[in-house]
Design a protein around this motif. Structure first.
Motif, PDB file in Angstrom:
ATOM      1  N   VAL A  11       0.741  -1.224   0.126  1.00  0.00           N
ATOM      2  CA  VAL A  11      -0.060   0.018  -0.114  1.00  0.00           C
ATOM      3  C   VAL A  11       0.821   1.222  -0.014  1.00  0.00           C
ATOM      4  CG1 VAL A  11      -1.721   1.512   1.447  1.00  0.00           C
ATOM      5  CG2 VAL A  11      -1.956  -1.081   1.124  1.00  0.00           C
ATOM      6  N   GLY A  12       1.743   1.074   0.711  1.00  0.00           N
ATOM      7  CA  GLY A  12       2.811   2.144   0.942  1.00  0.00           C
ATOM      8  C   GLY A  12       3.395   2.762  -0.368  1.00  0.00           C
ATOM      9  N   ARG A  13       3.785   1.424  -1.226  1.00  0.00           N
ATOM     10  CA  ARG A  13       4.539   1.785  -2.396  1.00  0.00           C
ATOM     11  C   ARG A  13       3.420   2.154  -3.378  1.00  0.00           C
ATOM     12  NH1 ARG A  13       9.120   2.148  -4.081  1.00  0.00           N
ATOM     13  NH2 ARG A  13       9.723   0.925  -5.910  1.00  0.00           N
ATOM     14  N   CYS A  14       2.417   1.787  -3.375  1.00  0.00           N
ATOM     15  CA  CYS A  14       1.328   2.228  -4.407  1.00  0.00           C
ATOM     16  C   CYS A  14       0.987   3.795  -4.324  1.00  0.00           C
ATOM     17  CB  CYS A  14       0.004   1.622  -4.241  1.00  0.00           C
ATOM     18  SG  CYS A  14       0.181  -0.065  -4.928  1.00  0.00           S
ATOM     19  N   ALA A  15       0.997   4.224  -2.818  1.00  0.00           N
ATOM     20  CA  ALA A  15       0.660   5.464  -2.594  1.00  0.00           C
ATOM     21  C   ALA A  15       1.822   6.506  -2.943  1.00  0.00           C
ATOM     22  CB  ALA A  15       0.567   5.782  -1.082  1.00  0.00           C
ATOM     23  N   ALA A  16       3.136   5.931  -2.743  1.00  0.00           N
ATOM     24  CA  ALA A  16       4.248   6.645  -2.854  1.00  0.00           C
ATOM     25  C   ALA A  16       4.353   6.841  -4.673  1.00  0.00           C
ATOM     26  CB  ALA A  16       5.539   5.983  -2.658  1.00  0.00           C
ATOM     27  N   LEU A  17       3.909   5.886  -5.339  1.00  0.00           N
ATOM     28  CA  LEU A  17       4.061   5.992  -7.014  1.00  0.00           C
ATOM     29  C   LEU A  17       2.882   6.437  -7.442  1.00  0.00           C
ATOM     30  CD1 LEU A  17       6.073   2.708  -7.420  1.00  0.00           C
ATOM     31  CD2 LEU A  17       6.928   5.220  -7.426  1.00  0.00           C
ATOM     32  N   GLY A  18       1.852   6.760  -6.628  1.00  0.00           N
ATOM     33  CA  GLY A  18       0.441   7.102  -7.097  1.00  0.00           C
ATOM     34  C   GLY A  18      -0.257   6.294  -8.003  1.00  0.00           C
ATOM     35  N   ALA A  19      -0.178   4.817  -7.855  1.00  0.00           N
ATOM     36  CA  ALA A  19      -0.766   3.841  -8.380  1.00  0.00           C
ATOM     37  C   ALA A  19      -2.017   3.639  -7.755  1.00  0.00           C
ATOM     38  CB  ALA A  19       0.182   2.760  -8.519  1.00  0.00           C
ATOM     39  N   PRO A  20      -2.993   3.409  -8.526  1.00  0.00           N
ATOM     40  CA  PRO A  20      -4.286   2.952  -7.934  1.00  0.00           C
ATOM     41  C   PRO A  20      -4.090   1.455  -7.728  1.00  0.00           C
ATOM     42  CG  PRO A  20      -4.761   3.844 -10.295  1.00  0.00           C
ATOM     43  CD  PRO A  20      -3.393   3.881  -9.925  1.00  0.00           C
ATOM     44  N   LEU A  21      -5.048   0.873  -6.365  1.00  0.00           N
ATOM     45  CA  LEU A  21      -4.850  -0.575  -5.884  1.00  0.00           C
ATOM     46  C   LEU A  21      -6.252  -1.078  -5.900  1.00  0.00           C
ATOM     47  CD1 LEU A  21      -3.307  -2.508  -4.380  1.00  0.00           C
ATOM     48  CD2 LEU A  21      -3.568  -1.194  -2.250  1.00  0.00           C
ATOM     49  N   VAL A  22      -6.172  -2.179  -6.489  1.00  0.00           N
ATOM     50  CA  VAL A  22      -7.225  -3.235  -5.973  1.00  0.00           C
ATOM     51  C   VAL A  22      -6.665  -4.084  -4.960  1.00  0.00           C
ATOM     52  CG1 VAL A  22      -8.830  -5.039  -6.967  1.00  0.00           C
ATOM     53  CG2 VAL A  22      -8.286  -2.767  -8.321  1.00  0.00           C
ATOM     54  N   LEU A  23      -7.270  -4.462  -3.936  1.00  0.00           N
ATOM     55  CA  LEU A  23      -6.619  -5.289  -2.789  1.00  0.00           C
ATOM     56  C   LEU A  23      -7.818  -6.353  -2.180  1.00  0.00           C
ATOM     57  CD1 LEU A  23      -4.421  -5.560  -0.832  1.00  0.00           C
ATOM     58  CD2 LEU A  23      -5.561  -3.932   0.914  1.00  0.00           C
ATOM     59  N   GLY A  24      -7.172  -7.293  -2.700  1.00  0.00           N
ATOM     60  CA  GLY A  24      -8.187  -8.555  -2.201  1.00  0.00           C
ATOM     61  C   GLY A  24      -7.608  -9.270  -1.247  1.00  0.00           C
ATOM     62  N   THR A  25      -6.277  -9.197  -0.729  1.00  0.00           N
ATOM     63  CA  THR A  25      -5.984  -9.886   0.446  1.00  0.00           C
ATOM     64  C   THR A  25      -6.823  -9.751   1.641  1.00  0.00           C
ATOM     65  OG1 THR A  25      -3.889  -9.312  -0.511  1.00  0.00           O
ATOM     66  CG2 THR A  25      -3.720 -10.160   1.931  1.00  0.00           C
ATOM     67  N   THR A  26      -7.178 -10.927   2.336  1.00  0.00           N
ATOM     68  CA  THR A  26      -7.930 -10.853   3.650  1.00  0.00           C
ATOM     69  C   THR A  26      -6.895 -11.113   4.736  1.00  0.00           C
ATOM     70  OG1 THR A  26      -8.265 -13.140   3.506  1.00  0.00           O
ATOM     71  CG2 THR A  26      -9.955 -11.836   2.351  1.00  0.00           C
ATOM     72  N   GLY A  27      -7.768 -10.790   5.851  1.00  0.00           N
ATOM     73  CA  GLY A  27      -7.044 -10.843   7.214  1.00  0.00           C
ATOM     74  C   GLY A  27      -6.091  -9.782   7.618  1.00  0.00           C
ATOM     75  N   ILE A  28      -6.275  -8.549   6.979  1.00  0.00           N
ATOM     76  CA  ILE A  28      -5.103  -7.564   7.542  1.00  0.00           C
ATOM     77  C   ILE A  28      -5.615  -6.861   8.667  1.00  0.00           C
ATOM     78  CG2 ILE A  28      -4.681  -7.004   4.715  1.00  0.00           C
ATOM     79  CD1 ILE A  28      -6.554  -4.716   5.101  1.00  0.00           C
ATOM     80  N   SER A  29      -4.545  -6.459   9.454  1.00  0.00           N
ATOM     81  CA  SER A  29      -4.613  -6.105  10.817  1.00  0.00           C
ATOM     82  C   SER A  29      -5.354  -4.641  10.675  1.00  0.00           C
ATOM     83  CB  SER A  29      -3.377  -6.059  11.316  1.00  0.00           C
ATOM     84  OG  SER A  29      -2.474  -5.000  10.750  1.00  0.00           O
ATOM     85  N   SER A  30      -5.583  -4.091  11.873  1.00  0.00           N
ATOM     86  CA  SER A  30      -6.347  -2.679  12.185  1.00  0.00           C
ATOM     87  C   SER A  30      -5.005  -1.768  11.878  1.00  0.00           C
ATOM     88  CB  SER A  30      -6.967  -2.598  13.402  1.00  0.00           C
ATOM     89  OG  SER A  30      -5.880  -3.159  14.452  1.00  0.00           O
ATOM     90  N   ASP A  31      -3.923  -2.253  12.214  1.00  0.00           N
ATOM     91  CA  ASP A  31      -2.801  -1.050  11.937  1.00  0.00           C
ATOM     92  C   ASP A  31      -2.946  -0.812  10.379  1.00  0.00           C
ATOM     93  OD1 ASP A  31      -2.405  -0.638  14.389  1.00  0.00           O
ATOM     94  OD2 ASP A  31      -0.411  -1.794  14.582  1.00  0.00           O
ATOM     95  N   THR A  32      -2.957  -2.083   9.646  1.00  0.00           N
ATOM     96  CA  THR A  32      -2.762  -2.128   8.159  1.00  0.00           C
ATOM     97  C   THR A  32      -3.979  -1.272   7.511  1.00  0.00           C
ATOM     98  OG1 THR A  32      -1.369  -3.916   8.160  1.00  0.00           O
ATOM     99  CG2 THR A  32      -2.513  -3.441   6.033  1.00  0.00           C
ATOM    100  N   LEU A  33      -5.186  -1.523   8.302  1.00  0.00           N
ATOM    101  CA  LEU A  33      -6.330  -0.923   7.889  1.00  0.00           C
ATOM    102  C   LEU A  33      -6.236   0.735   7.967  1.00  0.00           C
ATOM    103  CD1 LEU A  33      -9.020  -1.868   6.761  1.00  0.00           C
ATOM    104  CD2 LEU A  33     -10.038  -1.622   8.935  1.00  0.00           C
ATOM    105  N   ALA A  34      -5.691   1.164   9.119  1.00  0.00           N
ATOM    106  CA  ALA A  34      -5.394   2.490   9.474  1.00  0.00           C
ATOM    107  C   ALA A  34      -4.572   2.941   7.999  1.00  0.00           C
ATOM    108  CB  ALA A  34      -4.766   2.728  10.593  1.00  0.00           C
ATOM    109  N   ARG A  35      -3.415   2.435   7.823  1.00  0.00           N
ATOM    110  CA  ARG A  35      -2.630   2.708   6.731  1.00  0.00           C
ATOM    111  C   ARG A  35      -3.278   2.818   5.382  1.00  0.00           C
ATOM    112  NH1 ARG A  35      -0.070   5.211   4.450  1.00  0.00           N
ATOM    113  NH2 ARG A  35       1.967   4.935   3.283  1.00  0.00           N
ATOM    114  N   LEU A  36      -4.367   1.735   5.298  1.00  0.00           N
ATOM    115  CA  LEU A  36      -4.940   1.942   4.024  1.00  0.00           C
ATOM    116  C   LEU A  36      -5.822   3.168   3.857  1.00  0.00           C
ATOM    117  CD1 LEU A  36      -5.272  -0.680   2.035  1.00  0.00           C
ATOM    118  CD2 LEU A  36      -7.439  -1.092   2.933  1.00  0.00           C
ATOM    119  N   HIS A  37      -6.525   3.635   4.882  1.00  0.00           N
ATOM    120  CA  HIS A  37      -7.403   5.187   4.972  1.00  0.00           C
ATOM    121  C   HIS A  37      -6.456   6.159   4.555  1.00  0.00           C
ATOM    122  CE1 HIS A  37     -11.355   3.671   6.305  1.00  0.00           C
ATOM    123  NE2 HIS A  37     -10.910   2.570   6.845  1.00  0.00           N
ATOM    124  N   GLU A  38      -5.297   5.927   5.038  1.00  0.00           N
ATOM    125  CA  GLU A  38      -4.275   7.245   4.876  1.00  0.00           C
ATOM    126  C   GLU A  38      -4.017   7.234   3.578  1.00  0.00           C
ATOM    127  OE1 GLU A  38      -0.112   7.506   6.688  1.00  0.00           O
ATOM    128  OE2 GLU A  38      -1.512   6.875   8.361  1.00  0.00           O
TER     129      GLU A  38
END
Ligand code: NAD
Length: 271
Positions: A87-114
């Protein structure tokens, strides 16, 4: 749906979903594979992505570095532990992301919102178009029928599935519970082996069968007096998730930054 060519980078390329995604992209006339990524040190690195999944050569080599070219959409079905970095890499490079991976932590979810403040992201635990619609139908039916219609869910999956009931069955229960302004955890009943009384009128039984090679079946029952409604979804091919994710990949190319789900892709109202 327009036919612009959409460039796709698949993350988790060697996995079951990754290979299905690569095959589906290669078979599509309106999508092109521009990258394939898997974990460092894993098998498959350096191989041609097409040949990795039994297709002709694609000219794309599987690497361990996520470097989407400008304009490409990243489609990530890999491992929860890898999501934050991706997610960090996509944000840094401005790439849209389709994320299907499940079981992500609440910290990662916060990063996703950011990250969704700067790039568009579609994240869904189930990219099936049919299940996305069924969740809305479940909510709509529960609202229309009212709480006096008793509700039960039955799900069937292959013998290898470890968790029960399925996450999707619980999401269907949640769609019904939310129509009744109830918290799903307060009304779901996963076992009746110790029950010594009839069902409570508000409970939603969620029962699981396991066996064979069933990709996934979900049946939602509304029991009324003298009538019964059943909503059924049967998956016969795992490619449904890849098709849904690639529909999201096409959709996201024209969207502003934000965190979206599959209901947005299908223009379905939220609940
Ligand atoms: P899998 O184990 O077959 O494949 C995962 C792949 O990710 C492997 O090739 C692995 O090497 C790779 N990987 C691990 N770490 C990585 C990293 N840091 N960078 C890049 N690749 C990495 O699993 P699968 O069945 O393909 O499922 C993948 C994920 O997708 C799981 O989280 C699964 O629950 C989820 N899934 C979601 C949907 C949906 O509709 N949202 C549907 C099916 C599966």
């Amino acid at each position: 749906m327009n036919d612009r060519l959409v460039s796709v980078v698949v993350v988790g390329a060697r996995g079951r979903m990754g290979q299905t995604l690569i095959r589906t992209v290669m078979e599509s006339e309106t999508m092109t594979l521009v990258g394939a990524v898997d974990r460092s040190g894993g098998p498959g690195l350096g191989q041609d992505a097409g040949q990795l999944c039994g297709m002709p050569r694609s000219g794309i080599t599987v690497t361990d570095e996520l470097r989407p070219p400008r304009g490409a959409v990243v489609v990530d079905f890999s491992l929860a532990g890898a999501t934050e970095a991706n997610v960090g890499r996509c944000a840094a490079l401005g790439a849209p992301l389709v994320l299907g991976t499940t079981g992500i932590s609440s910290d990662t979810l916060a990063r996703l919102h950011e990250a969704a403040e700067t790039i568009p992201i579609v994240s869904a635990a189930n990219f099936s178009v049919g299940i996305t619609l069924m969740l809305r139908l479940a909510n709509l039916a529960a609202r229309a029928l009212g709480p006096e219609w008793e509700t039960e869910i039955l799900e069937i999956h292959h013998r290898h599935k470890k968790d029960a009931p399925s996450g999707t069955a619980l999401r269907i229960a949640k769609a019904v519970a939310s129509a009744r302004d109830r918290a799903v955890d307060d009304v779901v009943v996963k076992s009746r082996d110790t029950a010594d009384q009839p069902r409570d009128k508000d409970e939603i039984g969620v029962m699981a069968l396991r066996g064979g090679d069933s990709v996934g079946e979900h049946e939602l029952f509304f029991f009324g007096e003298g009538e019964r409604i059943e909503l059924v979804h049967r998956a016969t091919d795992r490619a449904i998730f890849a098709r849904g994710a690639l529909r999201a990949a096409r959709w996201i190319t024209t969207k502003p930054p934000g965190l979206y789900d599959m209901a947005d892709v299908l223009s379905l109202p939220g609940f």
